[in-house]
Design a protein around this motif. Sequence first.
Motif, mmCIF file in Angstrom:
data_model
loop_
_atom_site.group_PDB
_atom_site.id
_atom_site.type_symbol
_atom_site.label_atom_id
_atom_site.label_comp_id
_atom_site.label_asym_id
_atom_site.label_seq_id
_atom_site.Cartn_x
_atom_site.Cartn_y
_atom_site.Cartn_z
ATOM 1 N N GLN A 4 0.826 -1.213 0.000
ATOM 2 C CA GLN A 4 0.000 0.000 0.000
ATOM 3 C C GLN A 4 0.855 1.256 0.000
ATOM 4 O O GLN A 4 0.538 2.229 -0.682
ATOM 5 N N THR A 5 1.932 1.241 0.743
ATOM 6 C CA THR A 5 2.830 2.388 0.780
ATOM 7 C C THR A 5 3.500 2.591 -0.568
ATOM 8 O O THR A 5 3.610 3.721 -1.055
ATOM 9 N N ILE A 6 3.939 1.513 -1.185
ATOM 10 C CA ILE A 6 4.594 1.605 -2.483
ATOM 11 C C ILE A 6 3.620 2.111 -3.542
ATOM 12 O O ILE A 6 3.964 2.988 -4.351
ATOM 13 N N SER A 7 2.392 1.610 -3.548
ATOM 14 C CA SER A 7 1.421 2.069 -4.536
ATOM 15 C C SER A 7 1.039 3.524 -4.303
ATOM 16 O O SER A 7 0.806 4.275 -5.252
ATOM 17 N N LEU A 8 1.009 3.977 -3.051
ATOM 18 C CA LEU A 8 0.724 5.375 -2.752
ATOM 19 C C LEU A 8 1.839 6.286 -3.254
ATOM 20 O O LEU A 8 1.577 7.349 -3.822
ATOM 21 N N ILE A 9 3.075 5.867 -3.069
ATOM 22 C CA ILE A 9 4.217 6.650 -3.546
ATOM 23 C C ILE A 9 4.195 6.749 -5.067
ATOM 24 O O ILE A 9 4.412 7.826 -5.642
ATOM 25 N N ILE A 10 3.917 5.660 -5.747
ATOM 26 C CA ILE A 10 3.879 5.662 -7.212
ATOM 27 C C ILE A 10 2.741 6.536 -7.729
ATOM 28 O O ILE A 10 2.928 7.339 -8.656
ATOM 29 N N SER A 11 1.560 6.420 -7.135
ATOM 30 C CA SER A 11 0.428 7.219 -7.616
ATOM 31 C C SER A 11 0.642 8.705 -7.349
ATOM 32 O O SER A 11 0.300 9.541 -8.187
ATOM 33 N N ASP A 12 1.223 9.062 -6.217
ATOM 34 C CA ASP A 12 1.497 10.467 -5.929
ATOM 35 C C ASP A 12 2.554 11.037 -6.863
ATOM 36 O O ASP A 12 2.440 12.174 -7.322
ATOM 37 N N SER A 13 3.573 10.259 -7.165
ATOM 38 C CA SER A 13 4.603 10.755 -8.075
ATOM 39 C C SER A 13 4.056 10.927 -9.486
ATOM 40 O O SER A 13 4.437 11.857 -10.198
ATOM 41 N N LEU A 14 3.145 10.072 -9.910
ATOM 42 C CA LEU A 14 2.525 10.235 -11.224
ATOM 43 C C LEU A 14 1.619 11.454 -11.266
ATOM 44 O O LEU A 14 1.548 12.147 -12.286
ATOM 45 N N MET A 15 0.930 11.745 -10.173
ATOM 46 C CA MET A 15 0.085 12.937 -10.133
ATOM 47 C C MET A 15 0.923 14.205 -10.230
ATOM 48 O O MET A 15 0.532 15.173 -10.872
ATOM 49 N N VAL A 16 2.080 14.212 -9.617
ATOM 50 C CA VAL A 16 2.929 15.395 -9.639
ATOM 51 C C VAL A 16 3.585 15.576 -11.005
ATOM 52 O O VAL A 16 3.631 16.678 -11.542
ATOM 53 N N THR A 17 4.077 14.507 -11.602
ATOM 54 C CA THR A 17 4.799 14.637 -12.868
ATOM 55 C C THR A 17 3.884 14.806 -14.069
ATOM 56 O O THR A 17 4.337 15.228 -15.123
ATOM 57 N N LYS A 18 2.600 14.521 -13.915
ATOM 58 C CA LYS A 18 1.671 14.651 -15.032
ATOM 59 C C LYS A 18 1.637 16.082 -15.553
ATOM 60 O O LYS A 18 1.656 16.312 -16.767
ATOM 61 N N GLN A 19 1.630 17.066 -14.669
ATOM 62 C CA GLN A 19 1.565 18.454 -15.081
ATOM 63 C C GLN A 19 2.838 18.892 -15.799
ATOM 64 O O GLN A 19 2.792 19.648 -16.772
ATOM 65 N N VAL A 20 3.961 18.422 -15.338
ATOM 66 C CA VAL A 20 5.231 18.779 -15.976
ATOM 67 C C VAL A 20 5.316 18.163 -17.367
ATOM 68 O O VAL A 20 5.791 18.795 -18.312
ATOM 69 N N ILE A 21 4.846 16.941 -17.520
ATOM 70 C CA ILE A 21 4.847 16.283 -18.829
ATOM 71 C C ILE A 21 3.938 17.023 -19.798
ATOM 72 O O ILE A 21 4.286 17.220 -20.970
ATOM 73 N N LEU A 22 2.770 17.457 -19.343
ATOM 74 C CA LEU A 22 1.867 18.206 -20.213
ATOM 75 C C LEU A 22 2.471 19.535 -20.646
ATOM 76 O O LEU A 22 2.323 19.948 -21.798
ATOM 77 N N ALA A 23 3.149 20.233 -19.754
ATOM 78 C CA ALA A 23 3.804 21.489 -20.117
ATOM 79 C C ALA A 23 4.922 21.255 -21.123
ATOM 80 O O ALA A 23 5.099 22.034 -22.074
#
Length: 59
Positions: A4-23
């Motif tokens: 659960q901790t690992i999946s939370l870290i992965i999902s949070d990092s994807l949420m943060v990097t999504k905006q940078v990738i779109l820019a």
Amino acid sequence: MNIQTISLIISDSLMVTKQVILATLGKLVTKKSGMLNLGVVEGMSFAVLYHGCLTSTNN
């Protein structure tokens, strides 16, 4: 660390990097079109990050 901790870290990092990738994709599109926009990095990054944070907090 459990799964659960690992999946939370992965999902949070994807949420943060999504905006940078779109820019970054927006910058590539404007560069490929031949348009020289010197404020594209700051302006598009700010707009994408702002709207991304708004939509991620409303979920």
